[in-house]
Motif scaffolding. Structure first.
Motif: not given
Length: 129
Positions: A120-125
């Protein structure tokens, strides 16, 4: 052909929790091995957790063992990562990954990025005090 879309990232205080989701399309989700990786600025992408064909077949990085939980819901084509007791060092972009065929690599912890075929494109944490 397989597409993965992450969601659920955000800003949270130290000790807080987040639940990440990854929805898959374009394939047969129930046959995928699924994983979560993360990448902080200036660092290589590192293994976080993986799950095979059931919620009883899971692996975790030592750094998140006991704090994070990976699970899957095949009816929703979704894999989740529950992040609890978050620390500043957990700050990273979290990526969902899929292995189209669970094979020999899954007889051990599937911690190499090379195990997985789709990302996936990623999600920021971001974890802040």
């Amino acid at each position: 052909q397989v597409q993965l879309v992450e969601s659920g990232g955000g800003l949270v205080q130290v000790g807080g929790s987040l639940r990440l989701s990854c929805v898959a399309s374009g394939g047969t989700f129930s046959t995928y091995g699924m994983g979560w990786f993360r990448q902080a600025p200036g660092k290589e992408r590192e293994f976080v957790a993986a799950i095979g064909w059931s919620n009883d077949n899971t692996w975790y990085a030592d750094s998140v063992q006991g704090r994070f939980t990976i699970s899957r819901d095949d009816a929703k084509n979704t894999v989740y990562l529950q992040l609890n007791s978050l620390k500043p060092e957990d700050t990273a972009v979290y990526y969902c990954a899929a292995d189209h065929e669970v094979g020999g690599s899954w007889y051990r912890k599937p911690e190499s990025v090379g195990v997985f075929d789709y990302w996936g494109q990623g999600t920021q944490v971001t974890v802040s005090s």
